[in-house]
Design a protein around this motif. Structure first.
Motif, PDB file in Angstrom:
ATOM      1  N   ALA A  86     -29.032  -2.191 -12.071  1.00 34.89           N
ATOM      2  CA  ALA A  86     -28.424  -2.218 -10.852  1.00 34.89           C
ATOM      3  C   ALA A  86     -27.060  -1.198 -10.798  1.00 34.89           C
ATOM      4  N   VAL A  87     -26.390  -1.103 -11.781  1.00 34.70           N
ATOM      5  CA  VAL A  87     -25.303   0.055 -11.892  1.00 34.70           C
ATOM      6  C   VAL A  87     -25.796   1.513 -11.403  1.00 34.70           C
ATOM      7  N   ALA A  88     -26.953   1.847 -12.044  1.00 37.02           N
ATOM      8  CA  ALA A  88     -27.413   3.027 -11.924  1.00 37.02           C
ATOM      9  C   ALA A  88     -28.004   3.375 -10.628  1.00 37.02           C
ATOM     10  N   GLU A  89     -28.742   2.267  -9.943  1.00 41.47           N
ATOM     11  CA  GLU A  89     -29.062   2.248  -8.842  1.00 41.47           C
ATOM     12  C   GLU A  89     -28.050   2.190  -7.562  1.00 41.47           C
ATOM     13  N   TRP A  90     -27.159   1.420  -7.589  1.00 43.48           N
ATOM     14  CA  TRP A  90     -26.344   1.026  -6.425  1.00 43.48           C
ATOM     15  C   TRP A  90     -24.724   1.079  -6.797  1.00 43.48           C
ATOM     16  N   GLY A  91     -24.474   1.496  -8.192  1.00 42.86           N
ATOM     17  CA  GLY A  91     -23.127   1.543  -8.631  1.00 42.86           C
ATOM     18  C   GLY A  91     -22.067   2.443  -7.759  1.00 42.86           C
ATOM     19  N   HIS A  92     -22.774   3.298  -6.715  1.00 40.40           N
ATOM     20  CA  HIS A  92     -21.924   4.247  -6.033  1.00 40.40           C
ATOM     21  C   HIS A  92     -21.364   3.533  -4.827  1.00 40.40           C
ATOM     22  N   LEU A  93     -21.721   2.466  -4.599  1.00 44.93           N
ATOM     23  CA  LEU A  93     -21.354   1.756  -3.157  1.00 44.93           C
ATOM     24  C   LEU A  93     -20.168   1.148  -3.622  1.00 44.93           C
TER      25      LEU A  93
END
Length: 208
Positions: A86-93
């Motif tokens: 989850a962090v790798a895919e969406w952590g930039h949000l």
């Protein structure tokens, strides 16, 4: 085998969500086990300025969709690899955080209050309901929304395993338990997209 090991094994067999759905969207929220089927985030009510918690956030795709709408989001999952994904895919949000821990432990230790708590085939299905519902009510503001989905009830209602059990109660039992723990609730079954396909139980409750 511990509960963490069970969920890590489950995670290893999980497929990534499609890059886009049938409507061409790159993020979306889906309550059922079927793609492009059932209601969307409108189940959760007005989300503007709300603090939202997902119990059993998995790979984070549902919660990430809410974050793209400007919602302040936190997701909890027991499997470390799911949090990493989850962090790798969406952590930039912005406004989005994922935590590896047990749902009841998180609710007991976290200092925040939430406006919305939800679970899609997640922790509410796999945690002793009176314990978890009481813990959720303690962290949910009055008037806040609790929503969750899982498979419709079996004849047994509780399926026990060596490390993980699940509670797929019928709608009326969920409504009664929620009333006892400080909610008003409506539980419905969303029919499968085709004849003969199993439906999805969807519960929406309000903290009173």
């Amino acid at each position: 085998m511990s509960a963490v090991e069970v969920w890590e094994r489950y995670a290893s067999n999980s497929r990534p969500r499609r890059a886009v759905n049938a409507a061409g969207a790159s993020t979306w929220l889906n309550w059922t086990q079927y793609p492009d089927h059932g209601p969307d985030e409108s189940v959760l009510g007005d989300l503007a300025g709300r603090r939202v918690l997902e119990l059993g956030s998995g790979s984070g795709a549902n919660l990430a969709h809410l974050a793209t709408l400007g919602v302040n989001c936190k997701g909890v999952d027991l499997a470390p690899s799911r949090t990493s994904t989850a962090v790798a895919e969406w952590g930039h949000l912005p406004g989005l955080e994922f935590i590896t821990t047990d749902a009841v432990t998180f609710l007991a230790e976290d200092n925040e209050a939430f406006d919305v708590v939800y679970s899609i085939f997640g922790a509410i299905w796999f945690t002793d309901p009176p314990i978890l519902l009481t813990a959720i009510r303690a962290k949910l503001r009055t008037g806040g929304v609790l929503a969750f989905s899982h498979l419709p009830a079996t004849e047994v209602g509780v399926v026990a395993g060596p490390a993980v059990s699940n509670w797929n109660y019928p709608a009326e039992k969920w409504e009664n338990m929620l009333a006892y723990t400080g909610f008003t609730a409506i539980a419905t079954v969303i029919a499968g997209p085709a004849d003969g396909e199993v439906g999805t139980l969807l519960v929406r409750a309000t903290a009173v």
